[in-house]
Design an enzyme around this catalytic site. Sequence first.
Site, PDB file in Angstrom:
ATOM      1  CG  HIS A   1       0.934   5.604   3.999  1.00 31.23           C
ATOM      2  ND1 HIS A   1       0.081   5.618   5.075  1.00 31.23           N
ATOM      3  CD2 HIS A   1       1.588   4.415   4.052  1.00 31.23           C
ATOM      4  CE1 HIS A   1       0.216   4.484   5.754  1.00 31.23           C
ATOM      5  NE2 HIS A   1       1.120   3.744   5.155  1.00 31.23           N
TER       6      HIS A   1
ATOM      7  CG  HIS B   1      -0.337  -0.034   2.528  1.00 35.12           C
ATOM      8  ND1 HIS B   1       0.205  -1.195   3.069  1.00 35.12           N
ATOM      9  CD2 HIS B   1      -0.160   0.927   3.460  1.00 35.12           C
ATOM     10  CE1 HIS B   1       0.689  -0.936   4.275  1.00 35.12           C
ATOM     11  NE2 HIS B   1       0.473   0.349   4.538  1.00 35.12           N
TER      12      HIS B   1
END
Length: 142
Positions: free
Chosen positions: A108, A106
């Site tokens: 940010h 992932h």
Amino acid sequence: MSLTGTYDDANIFAKILRGEAPCVKVYEDDHVLSFMDIFPQSSGHFLVLPKAKSRNLLELDDAALQETMVRVKRLAAAARKAFNPDGIVVTQFNGAPAGQTVFHTHFHIIPRWEGEALGRHGGGQADMDVLKDQAAKIAAAL
């Protein structure tokens, strides 16, 4: 946790991707899901996840990485339009020693303003109504 290992289908992001856990969605298509970070380091902090299963960037196949990064750029531009920050941090962690706490790749996206300190990751949980409002602003800016 090391950089190699078996993907855990029980991780919270896998559950969110399958619709088994809630999120405040920003954007979704065939390749990625983006949602607000419930423990934001800054106003407007959100995540972009490839839908392809991988524990970290080093395990993500090149095609999925390319699709993801095009969307990371597009979503970061939407955050800039939505919030007019002085800067935007785009970050990604690989392995626990690097700061990774959820073992699904992932990214940010964190808007930043001059003079405002970056909050501690995993600090206080955000108000869900505030996150919904921020998600709507980002989505509208796409």
